[in-house]
Design a protein around this motif. Structure first.
Motif, short mmCIF file in Angstrom:
data_model
loop_
_atom_site.label_atom_id
_atom_site.label_comp_id
_atom_site.label_asym_id
_atom_site.label_seq_id
_atom_site.Cartn_x
_atom_site.Cartn_y
_atom_site.Cartn_z
N ALA A 318 55.55 3.16 -15.17
CA ALA A 318 54.76 4.32 -15.62
C ALA A 318 53.85 3.93 -16.79
CB ALA A 318 55.68 5.47 -16.02
N ILE A 319 54.35 3.06 -17.66
CA ILE A 319 53.50 2.59 -18.77
C ILE A 319 52.33 1.79 -18.20
CG2 ILE A 319 53.41 1.13 -20.83
CD1 ILE A 319 56.39 1.78 -21.28
N GLU A 320 52.64 0.95 -17.21
CA GLU A 320 51.58 0.15 -16.59
C GLU A 320 50.58 1.07 -15.87
OE1 GLU A 320 51.38 -2.82 -17.64
OE2 GLU A 320 49.47 -2.95 -16.57
N ALA A 321 51.09 2.12 -15.23
CA ALA A 321 50.19 3.06 -14.55
C ALA A 321 49.28 3.76 -15.56
CB ALA A 321 51.01 4.10 -13.77
N THR A 322 49.82 4.04 -16.75
CA THR A 322 49.04 4.68 -17.80
C THR A 322 47.88 3.76 -18.21
OG1 THR A 322 51.09 5.69 -18.59
CG2 THR A 322 49.19 5.76 -20.08
N ARG A 323 48.22 2.47 -18.41
CA ARG A 323 47.19 1.50 -18.79
C ARG A 323 46.12 1.37 -17.70
NH1 ARG A 323 47.19 -2.58 -22.42
NH2 ARG A 323 49.44 -2.68 -22.77
N THR A 324 46.58 1.29 -16.45
CA THR A 324 45.64 1.17 -15.33
C THR A 324 44.75 2.42 -15.23
OG1 THR A 324 47.31 -0.13 -14.18
CG2 THR A 324 45.49 0.74 -12.85
N PHE A 325 45.34 3.59 -15.50
CA PHE A 325 44.57 4.83 -15.46
C PHE A 325 43.46 4.80 -16.51
CE2 PHE A 325 44.38 9.40 -16.95
CZ PHE A 325 43.63 9.87 -15.89
N PHE A 326 43.80 4.42 -17.71
CA PHE A 326 42.78 4.35 -18.77
C PHE A 326 41.67 3.37 -18.38
CE2 PHE A 326 46.11 5.44 -22.31
CZ PHE A 326 46.17 6.75 -21.84
N GLU A 327 42.07 2.21 -17.90
CA GLU A 327 41.06 1.20 -17.50
C GLU A 327 40.17 1.74 -16.38
OE1 GLU A 327 40.55 -2.09 -18.56
OE2 GLU A 327 42.24 -2.36 -19.96
N SER A 328 40.78 2.50 -15.46
CA SER A 328 40.00 3.03 -14.33
C SER A 328 38.96 4.03 -14.80
CB SER A 328 40.93 3.70 -13.30
OG SER A 328 41.31 5.01 -13.75
N LEU A 329 39.18 4.58 -15.98
CA LEU A 329 38.21 5.53 -16.55
C LEU A 329 37.16 4.81 -17.38
CD1 LEU A 329 40.85 8.18 -17.71
CD2 LEU A 329 39.33 8.38 -15.72
N GLY A 330 37.24 3.48 -17.38
CA GLY A 330 36.25 2.70 -18.13
C GLY A 330 36.61 2.50 -19.59
N VAL A 331 37.86 2.81 -19.94
CA VAL A 331 38.27 2.67 -21.34
C VAL A 331 39.23 1.47 -21.44
CG1 VAL A 331 39.21 3.83 -23.37
CG2 VAL A 331 38.08 5.18 -21.58
N LYS A 332 38.80 0.44 -22.12
CA LYS A 332 39.58 -0.79 -22.23
C LYS A 332 40.81 -0.58 -23.10
CE LYS A 332 36.73 -3.33 -19.83
NZ LYS A 332 37.18 -3.82 -18.50
N THR A 333 41.86 -1.36 -22.82
CA THR A 333 43.15 -1.10 -23.45
C THR A 333 43.69 -2.28 -24.28
OG1 THR A 333 44.37 -1.84 -21.51
CG2 THR A 333 43.80 0.50 -21.60
N ARG A 334 42.83 -3.27 -24.55
CA ARG A 334 43.28 -4.42 -25.33
C ARG A 334 42.38 -4.60 -26.55
NH1 ARG A 334 48.41 -5.94 -24.13
NH2 ARG A 334 48.71 -5.96 -21.88
#
Lengths: 379, 379
Positions: A318-334
């Motif tokens: 679920a944490i990974e899905a959260t990160r992938t969701f943010f990235e899919s919206l064009g918002v980088k997570t690193r």
């Protein structure tokens, strides 16, 4: 459930064409200071509609409130409001304009020496000018709450403040007025609303099933309509659902009677203040790392989050899905995506220390050492 | 989503021991009329706590407001409020006392000849005494909305009325103050809150995912905690969840921006007025029959209701599950259970006609003929 007090008197005027109702909310002849940001409200016609609706009021305008609204800029607006004898403020914009206008509302009648004291809470908010808002960017929830975040550039500080006197009297939420926003701001807005909800939900079980249900409903809605409203900015139904979800994410309701976290926000504020990340970018970076770092402390709620929000059995997934969701919206997570390297961490921790952010989270156990590990995980 | 205006300024004081906060909400020296019902608030100690908290105010009391509060009784309270120069009303009770107090609040400053005109809407509510509530029975949501239902026994009428001036200033919701309620009232309360939610949810799809999520969250919570709070009346967590769910079911939030039904309520009101069924009993009888009768018109939402609320594939099974749920709470769902026979139907229809209830439901297509079929299905 914990004891709580909940009161949210803001009147919401939601839907197409609601700007014309401003005339009913602001009496004819009233001296109004209209505040706005960088000109998009002017360019997309919203400000013109507001002027037309307020033609029977005495309107002065103050533009140029920047993202992460600054004390320095806002003090100019306070001066103008005093000079023009403003009786009412009308914020036309997103979270920054609304937050900034809350500061102006509190600062105009403030009789102390330095209104920054209102932000540091050295001085209480004892009075405020009444104000309304016309939303042009969904995300922060500022249109239906009494809080604000103000930045003082000269000292590199970004601090939250608020008062029950700082609820908007009304807020106009016309989803069509957000159509012209660039994808970056919509992506940011979805992340912002998502993380607001998580901060009030993903803590530990507190026998508050209604609050859990409402939070999960907001998260699922953002997951469903977020990508659609990003892809189809003029799809009214998707945009309307996003706008209303973002407002409900931070109007006090889902956080009433439950523990709250907000550590991600506090660390994120330092990233914005020192490295200029957009607010939502800072949250997208910190949240997944925070959930990984505090996995055991949050495990019970993470399992529930995985199951009910993502339909997953594994909280790690679920944490990974959260990160992938943010990235899919064009918002980088690193952090590295924003050019922030490991050697920036000591200064970020120093800033947290300076601002008293040494015991964060729902159990006040996010020490500077924990924050350091979160930032390292976020690299 | 439909355009909507939402504003709910009621301050909620939720949790254990909150009655003592009355002293902060009602200024010392204020002339307060405390209203209550049949003596249970006195017997269970709630009224005593209220008196203690208000020892610095000037308190008069009016007891005896009955279930389905009557115009006849309330007019006596209006007289007393005027005689004692009441500046504030405090309702201590359930929906009937709160609803009745809303009528008193509007009637005291009313300058027309007959305050019944406020209920029939011949006269608008132009002013109201401020009032607060102390909840002793969860169910009606009256503690956080501006509506009321008043009965005039002399003419067999039971009618809804309301005004934005009739929101409580505050409501004290202490779940412990509801522990002494008999099972019948708890069962009724769960059904009442459930049907309030269904009336705002189970219509037709309206592109309002947040409202759907919140409604489904309330329904699932009632299904989960209802039986528990009935079986364990002093389980604080279950009772607190029920109390908060019931308030959220009718505070305007889930109904904002969506079509609403309320046909079940309108038919139910006639059953109460003519046959003395408890309000919730009337709803438990009418709702399943209404859903069966309007199966095709509501099919899309019934499928969603079955899936998300009951985890069922079949909407017909979801209706049956609803009926079984009500029965499991001790609330019977057939007219014959209350001694109402087929030959009572013509008078019920006549009453609906008299009260103008000839085009009910979210599409205004519940004619008297449809209501007749609903009542026949409910036998």
């Amino acid at each position: 459930m914990q004891n709580f007090t909940f009161c949210n008197p803001t009147k919401i005027l939601f839907g197409k064409g609601r700007i014309q109702d401003l005339a009913k909310e602001i009496p004819a002849g009233q001296r109004v200071l209209v505040t706005y940001g960088g000109g998009s409200a002017l360019a997309n016609g919203t400000l013109g509609e507001v002027r037309e609706a307020l033609r029977h009021a005495v309107v002065t305008e103050f533009g140029g409130i920047e993202p992460n609204p600054s004390y320095e800029t806002l003090c100019k607006a306070v001066k103008l409001a005093r000079e023009t004898g403003a009786e009412f403020l009308l914020a036309v914009g997103g979270g920054s304009v609304m937050d900034g206008t809350k500061f102006i509302a509190a600062a105009v009648p403030f009789t102390g020496e330095d209104p920054w004291d209102l932000v540091t809470r050295k001085a209480p908010v004892k009075a405020a000018l009444p104000f309304g808002t016309v939303l042009t960017m969904p995300a922060t929830g500022s249109e239906m709450n009494s809080g604000a975040v103000i930045t003082r550039r000269s000292i590199g500080a970004k601090l939250p403040f608020g008062s029950p006197l700082l609820f908007p009297r009304f807020s106009v939420l016309d989803p069509e007025k957000t159509y012209s926003l660039p994808p970056r701001q919509i992506g940011n807005g979805i992340v912002d609303a998502f993380v607001h909800t998580v901060e009030q939900y993903l803590t530990y079980p507190a026998d508050a099933p209604m609050q859990d249900e409402f939070s999960e409903g907001i998260l699922r809605t953002l997951i469903r309509v977020g990508p659609r409203t990003l892809a189809e900015p003029e799809n009214y139904e998707a945009r309307a659902a996003f706008v209303w979800a973002a407002t409900l994410a931070l109007n006090g309701l889902i956080g009433a009677g439950v523990p709250q976290d907000w550590a991600t926000h506090m660390i994120g504020h330092e990233l914005t203040a020192l490295h200029g990340l957009d607010h939502a970018q800072s949250l997208a970076v910190v949240l997944p790392a925070m959930l990984e770092e505090r996995f055991e402390a949050k495990k019970a709620k993470l399992v529930q989050y995985a199951d009910r929000v993502w339909g997953l059995e594994s909280p790690a997934e679920a944490i990974e899905a959260t990160r992938t969701f943010f990235e899919s919206l064009g918002v980088k997570t690193r952090l590295k995506d924003y050019g922030v390297s490991p050697d920036a961490i000591p200064a970020l921790l120093e800033a947290l220390k300076t601002h008293g952010m040494t015991a964060l989270g729902e159990r006040r156990d996010v020490t500077l050492e924990v924050s350091r590990r979160v930032l390292e995980r976020a690299l």
